[in-house]
Design an enzyme around this catalytic site. Structure first.
Site, PDB file in Angstrom:
ATOM      1  N   ASP A 438      14.295   4.189  -8.934  1.00  0.00           N
ATOM      2  CA  ASP A 438      14.637   4.528  -7.774  1.00  0.00           C
ATOM      3  C   ASP A 438      14.673   3.085  -7.095  1.00  0.00           C
ATOM      4  O   ASP A 438      13.511   2.458  -6.687  1.00  0.00           O
ATOM      5  CB  ASP A 438      13.718   5.329  -6.820  1.00  0.00           C
ATOM      6  CG  ASP A 438      14.208   5.905  -5.639  1.00  0.00           C
ATOM      7  OD1 ASP A 438      14.940   4.857  -5.032  1.00  0.00           O
ATOM      8  OD2 ASP A 438      13.886   6.905  -5.065  1.00  0.00           O
ATOM      9  N   HIS A 439      15.742   2.586  -6.750  1.00  0.00           N
ATOM     10  CA  HIS A 439      15.682   1.128  -6.144  1.00  0.00           C
ATOM     11  C   HIS A 439      15.015   0.815  -4.909  1.00  0.00           C
ATOM     12  O   HIS A 439      15.043  -0.265  -4.098  1.00  0.00           O
ATOM     13  CB  HIS A 439      17.234   0.399  -6.240  1.00  0.00           C
ATOM     14  CG  HIS A 439      17.406  -0.843  -6.331  1.00  0.00           C
ATOM     15  ND1 HIS A 439      16.247  -1.742  -6.280  1.00  0.00           N
ATOM     16  CD2 HIS A 439      18.300  -1.655  -6.426  1.00  0.00           C
ATOM     17  CE1 HIS A 439      16.536  -2.990  -6.336  1.00  0.00           C
ATOM     18  NE2 HIS A 439      17.953  -2.852  -6.520  1.00  0.00           N
ATOM     19  N   ARG A 440      14.900   2.175  -4.176  1.00  0.00           N
ATOM     20  CA  ARG A 440      14.341   2.186  -2.702  1.00  0.00           C
ATOM     21  C   ARG A 440      12.864   1.828  -3.006  1.00  0.00           C
ATOM     22  O   ARG A 440      12.199   1.356  -1.957  1.00  0.00           O
ATOM     23  CB  ARG A 440      14.551   3.571  -2.258  1.00  0.00           C
ATOM     24  CG  ARG A 440      15.625   3.935  -1.818  1.00  0.00           C
ATOM     25  CD  ARG A 440      16.010   5.299  -1.263  1.00  0.00           C
ATOM     26  NE  ARG A 440      15.616   6.339  -2.184  1.00  0.00           N
ATOM     27  CZ  ARG A 440      15.554   7.813  -2.125  1.00  0.00           C
ATOM     28  NH1 ARG A 440      15.769   8.275  -1.016  1.00  0.00           N
ATOM     29  NH2 ARG A 440      15.019   8.574  -3.255  1.00  0.00           N
ATOM     30  N   ILE A 442      11.436   0.649  -6.106  1.00  0.00           N
ATOM     31  CA  ILE A 442      11.092  -0.482  -7.247  1.00  0.00           C
ATOM     32  C   ILE A 442      12.303  -1.430  -7.227  1.00  0.00           C
ATOM     33  O   ILE A 442      13.433  -1.318  -7.126  1.00  0.00           O
ATOM     34  CB  ILE A 442      11.002   0.327  -8.692  1.00  0.00           C
ATOM     35  CG1 ILE A 442       9.904   1.286  -8.688  1.00  0.00           C
ATOM     36  CG2 ILE A 442      11.305  -0.703  -9.740  1.00  0.00           C
ATOM     37  CD1 ILE A 442       9.986   2.451  -9.827  1.00  0.00           C
TER      38      ILE A 442
END
Ligand code: COA
Length: 494
Positions: A438-440, A442
């Site tokens: 999850d780019h939010r 990591i």
């Protein structure tokens, strides 16, 4: 006395080959002044060409697909009288609406009748053309010309006034007439999915949208405004059979769809050298042959995942509104392929289990999943998931994160590859890894660090003696026996 007008393409700027994408009238139709006759499409904009006068269409000289330029004959129109004068001259369409995509604007011929000041001129609505007729002017060359009669005076709107739809960006791709149609029905064209070429929205698309809304299709949750699923009668195209979805597939499908659209996924690909690990695994299974426990790569993956989660705690977290909940427990889920669809049993407290215990727990949970006997608690509270497709095949894939987790590791089939060890190429067994996160939560750098660390942690699960390239001969056999003994000892300790 009726007159016949030749209605021609007006000034559309320096465009020579503009495609006709819609012809709205046919011979015999009665049109009012400004009714759209045809729609043109350049590579930047669509525009309707309005009728310069009211009357009856005698003959249509264009069809869809024709390429036109200023002066091309559109149709013959029988009119009772000359077109009326406008209330005020046209003002170019607002800049923000079409200007960016409009063809180069040539100023329309200035009406001789004293125009109202520009500021007072009616501002055309977005998607509408401005009117600009005057009765005391000769028609600009190539526009409405009367056949066998003194030319009636027709002033067509200039290109900037006609351009109504902007293609590309966030703007919807629809002709002015479709926009008007949508507006009349209170439909926001931005919400309609176009099924025409380049996603162009047709009247039918607007109608389908309304039907879908009336049928109860609602925008998806979480602020996403998703249009209705296409309803297709597949039996029209061939023989079909409808199979109801299993309950598990419905539940899993709904969760996967939510996770896919709500989590900004990034997938980091990598590979782990498991040459030594595989030798160790084989030795381990040989040593435990009689115990009835088979250790597959999955148990090692779980072990290495725990190590990596300890090293990178943000991977062992969940988003909770404005905060990140970091977990100090290690419950690892693994995707199991069952006859009823995908299930994710969870091995609780994986950090406290030996390799053999992990292998046994995974085998038990997988078989329970396949038999449909998993308890709710056995599917809950996972921190991180592993989806291992290695037993089936494939190279890399992009697994979908199992919310509220923030990462999932996909593992594919190990493959022998020639790897450069600094001096020579050597055959190594490489395991493909696909880590979706999850780019939010990591960052990309953390994603790459995680897989790098994970690959090392995995390799280090084999005793040092098993870490190198395969050995041959009596010496190698001796070393394998030693490894087998070491494996048995190590697996008990782990
Ligand atoms: N590379 C090469 N071989 C592999 C491998 C890999 N990455 N992973 C497993 N294998 C081998 C195993 O060693 C075993 O070989 P063997 O019979 O010769 O010993 C064989 O493939 C079958 O292993 P499998 O049954 O897959 O066992 P597992 O412990 O590796 O996996 C499950 C257990 C439950 C994960 C697995 O059976 C499964 O269901 N996988 C599908 C997961 C899934 O559907 N994911 C998609 C989610 S979207």
């Amino acid at each position: 006395m009726p007159k016949v007008l030749e209605v021609k393409i007006p000034d559309i700027g320096d465009f020579a080959e503009v495609a006709v994408i819609e012809v709205m009238v046919k011979p015999g139709d009665t049109v009012k002044p400004e009714d759209p006759l045809i729609t043109l499409e350049s590579d930047k904009a669509t525009m309707d060409v309005p009728s310069p006068a009211g009357g009856q269409v005698k003959d249509v000289r264009l069809k869809v697909g024709d390429k036109v330029a200023q002066g091309t004959l559109i149709l013959l129109l029988e009119t009772a009288q000359a077109p009326e004068a406008p209330a005020a001259p046209a003002k170019p369409a607002p800049k923000a609406e079409p200007a960016a995509a409009a063809p180069a604007t040539k100023p329309a011929a200035p009406p001789r009748a004293a125009p109202a000041p520009a500021a007072e001129a009616p501002v055309p609505e977005p998607g509408m053309r401005a009117s600009g007729f005057a009765t005391d002017l000769p028609p600009p060359p190539g526009q409405g010309e009367e056949v066998n009669a003194p030319p009636p005076v027709v002033l067509m709107p200039g290109p900037a006034e006609m351009v109504a739809a902007v293609i590309g960006g966030s703007r919807s791709h629809a002709s002015p007439s479709v926009r008007r149609f949508a507006r009349e029905l209170g439909v926001d064209v931005a919400k309609v999915r176009g099924t025409g070429p380049k996603g162009r929205i047709s009247k039918e698309d607007v109608q389908s949208f309304i039907k879908a809304v009336m049928a109860g299709a609602r925008p998806a949750g979480g602020g996403l405004d998703i249009i209705a699923w296409p309803k297709v009668d597949f039996s029209k195209f061939g023989s079909i059979e409808a199979q109801p979805l299993s309950r598990i597939r419905k539940i899993a499908g709904a969760n996967l769809a939510r996770n896919w659209v709500m989590i900004p996924h990034v997938t980091q690909f990598d590979e782990a050298d498991i040459t030594g690990l595989e030798r160790y695994r084989v030795a381990l299974n040989k040593a435990h042959e009689k115990d009835g426990i088979k250790v597959t790569v999955l148990a090692f993956l779980i072990k290495a995942a725990v190590e990596a989660l300890k090293k990178f705690p943000e991977f062992n977290s969940s988003l909770d509104g404005e905060s990140l909940v970091i977990k100090h427990y290690y419950h690892i889920g693994f995707a199991a392929d069952t006859p009823n669809g995908l299930m994710v049993p969870v091995i609780h407290n994986a950090d406290r289990k030996s390799l053999l215990e992990l292998a046994r727990d995974a085998a038990e949970l997988a078989s329970k999943a396949r038999e449909g006997k998993l308890q709710l608690a056995e599917m809950q509270s996972g921190c991180f998931s592993i989806s291992s497709l290695g037993g089936i095949g494939g190279t890399l894939f992009t697994p979908i994160i199992n919310a509220p987790e923030v990462a999932i590791l996909g593992v594919s089939r190990a493959e022998m590859k020639q790897k450069w060890d600094g001096k020579r190429f050597a055959p190594r067994l490489m395991l493909p890894l696909s880590l979706s996160y999850d780019h939010r939560v990591i960052d990309g750098a953390s994603g790459a660090r995680f897989t790098t660390f994970f690959a090392q942690a995995l390799a280090s699960l084999a005793p040092a003696a098993e870490g190198g390239a395969p050995k041959r001969g009596r010496k190698a056999a001796k070393s394998r026996n030693a490894a087998r003994k070491a494996a048995k000892k190590k697996s008990k300790k782990r």
